[in-house]
Design a protein around this motif. Structure first.
Motif, PDB file in Angstrom:
ATOM      1  N   ILE A 143      -4.816 -14.363 -10.640  1.00 11.30           N
ATOM      2  CA  ILE A 143      -5.368 -15.202 -11.711  1.00 11.30           C
ATOM      3  C   ILE A 143      -4.215 -15.994 -12.314  1.00 11.30           C
ATOM      4  N   VAL A 144      -4.315 -17.309 -12.254  1.00 14.61           N
ATOM      5  CA  VAL A 144      -3.262 -18.194 -12.758  1.00 14.61           C
ATOM      6  C   VAL A 144      -3.808 -18.983 -13.936  1.00 14.61           C
ATOM      7  N   ALA A 145      -3.058 -19.022 -15.020  1.00 15.49           N
ATOM      8  CA  ALA A 145      -3.471 -19.746 -16.223  1.00 15.49           C
ATOM      9  C   ALA A 145      -2.619 -20.992 -16.395  1.00 15.49           C
TER      10      ALA A 145
ATOM     11  N   MET B  89      -1.598 -16.858 -24.643  1.00 14.86           N
ATOM     12  CA  MET B  89      -1.666 -16.694 -23.196  1.00 14.86           C
ATOM     13  C   MET B  89      -1.948 -15.252 -22.786  1.00 14.86           C
ATOM     14  N   ALA B  90      -1.287 -14.291 -23.421  1.00 15.07           N
ATOM     15  CA  ALA B  90      -1.469 -12.888 -23.033  1.00 15.07           C
ATOM     16  C   ALA B  90      -2.915 -12.453 -23.216  1.00 15.07           C
ATOM     17  N   ASP B  91      -3.541 -12.831 -24.336  1.00 15.00           N
ATOM     18  CA  ASP B  91      -4.933 -12.442 -24.563  1.00 15.00           C
ATOM     19  C   ASP B  91      -5.877 -13.157 -23.607  1.00 15.00           C
ATOM     20  N   ILE B  92      -5.559 -14.401 -23.271  1.00 13.51           N
ATOM     21  CA  ILE B  92      -6.389 -15.140 -22.318  1.00 13.51           C
ATOM     22  C   ILE B  92      -6.351 -14.458 -20.957  1.00 13.51           C
ATOM     23  N   LEU B  93      -5.161 -14.095 -20.498  1.00 10.74           N
ATOM     24  CA  LEU B  93      -5.038 -13.417 -19.215  1.00 10.74           C
ATOM     25  C   LEU B  93      -5.701 -12.043 -19.243  1.00 10.74           C
ATOM     26  N   TRP B  94      -5.544 -11.347 -20.364  1.00  9.00           N
ATOM     27  CA  TRP B  94      -6.138 -10.012 -20.449  1.00  9.00           C
ATOM     28  C   TRP B  94      -7.666 -10.090 -20.388  1.00  9.00           C
ATOM     29  N   ALA B  95      -8.243 -11.080 -21.058  1.00  4.89           N
ATOM     30  CA  ALA B  95      -9.699 -11.250 -21.018  1.00  4.89           C
ATOM     31  C   ALA B  95     -10.164 -11.549 -19.592  1.00  4.89           C
ATOM     32  N   GLN B  96      -9.397 -12.369 -18.870  1.00  2.00           N
ATOM     33  CA  GLN B  96      -9.759 -12.672 -17.481  1.00  2.00           C
ATOM     34  C   GLN B  96      -9.614 -11.433 -16.595  1.00  2.00           C
TER      35      GLN B  96
ATOM     36  N   ARG C  35     -12.556  -9.198 -17.147  1.00  2.00           N
ATOM     37  CA  ARG C  35     -13.749  -9.778 -16.525  1.00  2.00           C
ATOM     38  C   ARG C  35     -13.742  -9.550 -15.012  1.00  2.00           C
ATOM     39  N   THR C  36     -12.550  -9.630 -14.412  1.00  2.00           N
ATOM     40  CA  THR C  36     -12.430  -9.469 -12.961  1.00  2.00           C
ATOM     41  C   THR C  36     -12.487  -8.001 -12.553  1.00  2.00           C
ATOM     42  N   CYS C  37     -11.813  -7.146 -13.326  1.00  2.00           N
ATOM     43  CA  CYS C  37     -11.744  -5.711 -13.004  1.00  2.00           C
ATOM     44  C   CYS C  37     -12.208  -4.910 -14.220  1.00  2.00           C
ATOM     45  N   PRO C  38     -13.449  -4.433 -14.229  1.00  2.00           N
ATOM     46  CA  PRO C  38     -13.942  -3.666 -15.383  1.00  2.00           C
ATOM     47  C   PRO C  38     -13.116  -2.423 -15.680  1.00  2.00           C
TER      48      PRO C  38
ATOM     49  N   GLN D  62     -10.930   1.658 -19.102  1.00  2.00           N
ATOM     50  CA  GLN D  62     -12.254   1.916 -18.555  1.00  2.00           C
ATOM     51  C   GLN D  62     -13.263   0.931 -19.129  1.00  2.00           C
ATOM     52  N   SER D  63     -14.270   0.602 -18.340  1.00  3.65           N
ATOM     53  CA  SER D  63     -15.355  -0.238 -18.822  1.00  3.65           C
ATOM     54  C   SER D  63     -16.313   0.592 -19.664  1.00  3.65           C
ATOM     55  N   SER D  64     -16.826  -0.016 -20.736  1.00  6.10           N
ATOM     56  CA  SER D  64     -17.843   0.643 -21.565  1.00  6.10           C
ATOM     57  C   SER D  64     -19.224   0.074 -21.302  1.00  6.10           C
TER      58      SER D  64
END
Length: 394
Positions: free
Chosen positions: A272-274, A311-318, A321-324, A365-367
């Motif tokens: 994932i590249v921002a 940037m860090a929060d944007i990448l973390w959200a992605q 989303r990609t890996c629950p 972990q995903s909730s």
């Protein structure tokens, strides 16, 4: 007032930043009413989106590390911009009352706008954050939110998931005691103040009540996102430069990229590249005995020049989303570990081995019902696998 029309273009609304700077320099908090006198000296009420955009433009033009803000008398410079919009809702919601904790406007705007319950608020935030510097952040919150937690979310540059709202004992005390009104202004408006209808709110005379947790939405102008399944579609030299600049170390490029190419055909790779290679997340799917492949956060990198932009929060959200659910490791002395502790579901410190790198193993972990969660056996197997991964830097 601070608003006036450009004499050469009547459609161009302008704000006088000197009045704002002078108020701040005198220790006052400027409260700007969206009012303006037209050419006939008739007072007009400006639309919130128009007024807010004009103020944002004036503040953006006054943002400089080299020059003092207009009207401040050289007392200070305006360096950082934060935009907080308080209303009746706890934040932005979508179809099915889905709550948006974090919005990367550059990437997520179309999707969020398609079913947003507060479209005008979303448009206003997008307009203002596009004008303000890239370090600017916005918050959409309820007027009843705890101010300290909202400010904490801005300062730490991450959305606060929940917060408690408590209303203090309300009512009019007898014999000159103060009126305690939670959420109600303590001032009285001028009797003839134009276009204002304060209305009447009933104040319940009840004991303290702790309401359900509240949330708010954190917004950033953000960056476009690219997703890759193969190195061949990436700009590998720029990815290498990003990793080395972020970690401030030299990458063992041959060994590292060869490992990724092997995993492409085995378990898989997510890159994932921002923005323009200003940040990246690399996830590998590692083979684990007796289970499906395990998502492993191999690299999380942000250019030093992109720090402070969210940037860090944007990448973390992605990433979420990609890996629950996901695992990763970090050196025991890594200064980023506190950030990881805040965002992980658990961690384990590896037993100390003389001369060996000391690792902390994290996972989240995903909730969400139906999404994959990691079992204890998978976590233990993941730790064993990640301990065998060769260091990437020389």
């Amino acid at each position: 007032g601070v608003f006036f029309n450009n004499p050469y273009d009547r459609t161009d609304l302008t704000v006088d930043p000197e009045l704002i700077g002078a108020a701040i320099a005198q220790g006052h908090t400027p409260i700007i009413s969206p009012l303006m006198a037209d050419a006939e000296l008739q007072v007009k009420v400006l639309k919130p989106r128009v007024a807010a955009a004009a103020v944002a433009r004036a503040l953006a033009q006054s943002t400089s590390t080299q020059h003092a803000m207009a009207g401040s008398g050289g007392a200070f410079s305006l360096l950082v911009a934060r935009l907080i919009l308080l209303g009746g809702a706890d934040g932005l919601t979508g179809e099915g009352n889905v709550f948006h904790r974090f919005v990367n406007l550059e990437e997520d705007y179309a999707e969020v706008a398609a079913a947003c319950a507060q479209p005008d608020v979303l448009k206003l935030m997008r307009t203002c954050l596009a004008i303000l510097p890239p370090t600017a952040a916005g918050i959409v919150a309820s007027v009843d939110s705890d101010p300290s937690l909202v400010l904490k979310g801005l300062i730490s540059e991450r959305p606060v998931a929940t917060q408690q709202r408590a209303r203090r004992n309300q009512g009019v005390a007898q014999q000159g005691q103060a009126v305690r009104r939670a959420g109600i202004p303590s001032y009285r408006p001028l009797p003839n103040y134009p276009f204002v209808d304060i209305g009447v709110r009933d104040v319940a005379k009840t004991a303290d009540v702790v309401e359900a947790p509240t949330q708010f939405t954190l917004l950033r102008h953000g960056f476009q996102i690219q997703r890759h399944k193969k190195l061949d579609t990436c700009n590998v030299p720029r990815l290498r430069s990003l990793l080395e600049s972020s970690f401030k170390r030299t990458l063992d490029a041959g060994q590292y990229f060869e490992r990724l190419r092997q995993l492409q055909s085995a378990g898989g790779v997510e890159i994932i590249v921002a923005g323009d290679y200003q940040g990246a997340v690399i996830v590998t799917h590692e083979a684990v005995a007796g289970a499906e492949s395990l998502p492993y956060l191999d690299k999380f990198a942000v250019l030093p020049s992109a720090q402070g932009t969210g940037m860090a929060d944007i990448l973390w959200a992605q990433l979420r989303r990609t890996c629950p659910s996901c695992m990763w490791r970090s050196r025991n002395d890594n200064g980023v570990n506190k950030w990881y502790f805040d965002r992980s579901s658990g961690h384990v410190r590896a037993p100390a081995q003389p001369g060996a790198t000391q690792w902390v193993f994290f996972w989240y972990q995903s909730s969400v019902p139906g999404q994959r969660t990691l079992t204890v056996d998978e976590i233990q197997s993941g730790i064993a696998v990640s301990q065998k991964i060769a260091p990437s830097f020389v």
